[in-house]
Design an enzyme around this catalytic site. Structure first.
Site, short mmCIF file in Angstrom:
data_model
loop_
_atom_site.label_atom_id
_atom_site.label_comp_id
_atom_site.label_asym_id
_atom_site.label_seq_id
_atom_site.Cartn_x
_atom_site.Cartn_y
_atom_site.Cartn_z
N ASP A 48 36.38 32.18 31.71
CA ASP A 48 35.98 32.49 33.07
C ASP A 48 37.17 32.23 33.97
OD1 ASP A 48 34.95 32.88 35.54
OD2 ASP A 48 33.30 31.42 35.35
N TYR A 140 38.73 42.18 49.44
CA TYR A 140 39.35 42.77 48.25
C TYR A 140 40.80 43.17 48.59
CZ TYR A 140 40.14 46.07 44.38
OH TYR A 140 40.66 46.73 43.29
N1 LIG Z 1 38.60 51.13 39.23
C1 LIG Z 1 39.34 51.32 40.31
O1 LIG Z 1 39.14 52.28 41.07
C2 LIG Z 1 40.45 50.39 40.64
C3 LIG Z 1 41.32 50.74 41.69
C4 LIG Z 1 42.36 49.89 42.02
C5 LIG Z 1 42.55 48.71 41.32
N2 LIG Z 1 41.68 48.38 40.32
C6 LIG Z 1 41.91 47.11 39.65
O2 LIG Z 1 42.06 47.33 38.26
C7 LIG Z 1 41.61 46.19 37.53
C8 LIG Z 1 40.65 46.61 36.44
O3 LIG Z 1 39.53 47.24 37.04
P1 LIG Z 1 38.47 48.14 36.23
O4 LIG Z 1 38.23 49.34 37.06
O5 LIG Z 1 38.90 48.28 34.83
O6 LIG Z 1 37.18 47.20 36.37
P2 LIG Z 1 36.09 46.76 35.28
O7 LIG Z 1 35.00 46.15 36.10
O8 LIG Z 1 35.79 47.90 34.37
O9 LIG Z 1 36.86 45.63 34.45
C9 LIG Z 1 37.17 44.37 34.99
C10 LIG Z 1 37.23 43.37 33.84
O10 LIG Z 1 37.54 42.08 34.39
C11 LIG Z 1 36.69 41.12 33.77
N3 LIG Z 1 36.44 39.98 34.66
C12 LIG Z 1 35.97 40.01 35.93
N4 LIG Z 1 35.80 38.78 36.38
C13 LIG Z 1 36.16 37.93 35.39
C14 LIG Z 1 36.17 36.49 35.26
N5 LIG Z 1 35.76 35.69 36.24
N6 LIG Z 1 36.60 35.97 34.11
C15 LIG Z 1 37.00 36.77 33.09
N7 LIG Z 1 36.99 38.12 33.14
C16 LIG Z 1 36.57 38.69 34.29
C17 LIG Z 1 35.38 41.88 33.51
O11 LIG Z 1 34.58 41.24 32.52
C18 LIG Z 1 35.88 43.25 33.10
O12 LIG Z 1 36.06 43.36 31.70
C19 LIG Z 1 41.00 45.24 38.58
O13 LIG Z 1 41.94 44.24 38.93
C20 LIG Z 1 40.75 46.14 39.75
O14 LIG Z 1 40.72 45.44 40.98
C21 LIG Z 1 40.65 49.19 39.96
#
Ligand SMILES: NC(=O)c1ccc[n+]([C@@H]2O[C@H](COP(=O)([O-])OP(=O)(O)OC[C@H]3O[C@@H](n4cnc5c(N)ncnc54)[C@H](O)[C@@H]3O)[C@@H](O)[C@H]2O)c1
Length: 234
Positions: A48, A140
């Site tokens: 976590d 965010y």
């Molecule tokens: N999807 C988008 O449009 C987008 C755009 C810009 C940036 N991002 C960034 O890209 C990254 C990945 O995003 P994604 O779209 O794959 O999201 P997602 O929700 O599919 O994946 C996020 C992952 O982080 C893990 N996670 C979250 N909180 C946690 C914690 N406390 N401890 C351990 N694991 C934790 C989750 O279990 C998950 O596997 C993030 O940092 C997000 O902010 C995403």
């Protein structure tokens, strides 16, 4: 020698694509996430990231299992829609702690090994929210601006030891993140902001992340690279 890579959030949409991209190159990959990955190409360490002690423990175990670390990708993150007047102190703490503080903690945990080795690459997944107005997602956007700032600080402090630190700023990528509030109209409106006329897919981000940690990206450090299909250009 093949790369030894730690990916936080490697069970998520973008993180899983990053894991696959490195694994396709023969890398040994460790995933740090609170849920297990669906594929089997990486070793998994449940953590976590809200808990700094647990995070240090998991990074240490990953480094031990990999026999060192060449690349750290900080990809774990959470997102929440909220206007400034509605963001609670708890919301702020949770978003900042996972997105920004955990990035600092994992960087601190891998850096001694990289500095000792005289090489290494850190890639932090930020967001275009770090650079453009974060209306409706102020906490965010602040967390991702902090990630870019930490990236630049790491680049300045550790470059003399051969360690590069860069950020990737994705635009709108189709993953679970934001899916609960995503409508067809949102997809159309965001797609229209890109000259390429589409949203991102996880592989778009994975390719650039891999490049930044490869010899071809070796003279890039302290950068925050937009992977937005041209939605923003600064
Ligand atoms: N999807 C988008 O449009 C987008 C755009 C810009 C940036 N991002 C960034 O890209 C990254 C990945 O995003 P994604 O779209 O794959 O999201 P997602 O929700 O599919 O994946 C996020 C992952 O982080 C893990 N996670 C979250 N909180 C946690 C914690 N406390 N401890 C351990 N694991 C934790 C989750 O279990 C998950 O596997 C993030 O940092 C997000 O902010 C995403």
């Amino acid at each position: 020698m093949s790369q030894r890579v730690i990916v936080t959030g490697g069970s998520g949409g973008i993180g899983a694509a990053i894991v696959e991209r490195f694994a396709a190159d023969g890398a040994a990959v460790a995933v740090l996430d609170r849920r297990a990955p669906s594929g089997g190409s990486a070793s998994f360490f449940a953590v976590d990231l809200l808990d700094p002690l647990d995070t240090r423990r998991a990074v240490g175990e990953a480094i031990e299992t990999l026999g060192g670390v060449d690349v750290l990708v900080n990809c774990a993150g959470i997102f929440q829609h909220a206007s400034l007047l509605d963001i609670t102190v708890d919301d702020w703490d949770r978003v900042l702690d996972i997105n920004a503080r955990a990035t600092l903690v994992t960087m601190q945990a891998v850096a001694p090994v990289m500095l000792e080795a005289g090489r290494g690459s850190i890639v932090n997944i930020a967001s275009m929210a770090a650079k453009h107005g974060g209306g409706g997602e102020g906490h965010y956007a602040a967390s991702k601006a902090a990630v870019v700032a930490l990236t630049r600080a790491g680049a300045q402090e550790w470059g003399c030891h051969g360690v590069t630190v860069n950020a990737v700023c994705p635009g709108y990528v189709l993953t679970e993140m934001g899916a609960d509030t995503r409508s067809e109209a949102d997809v159309a409106a965001w797609s229209a902001k890109s000259p390429l006329g589409r949203l991102g897919i996880p592989e778009d981000v994975a390719g650039v992340t891999h490049f930044l940690a490869s010899p071809a990206g070796g003279y890039l450090t302290g950068q925050a690279i937009n992977v937005t299909g041209g939605m923003i250009m600064h």
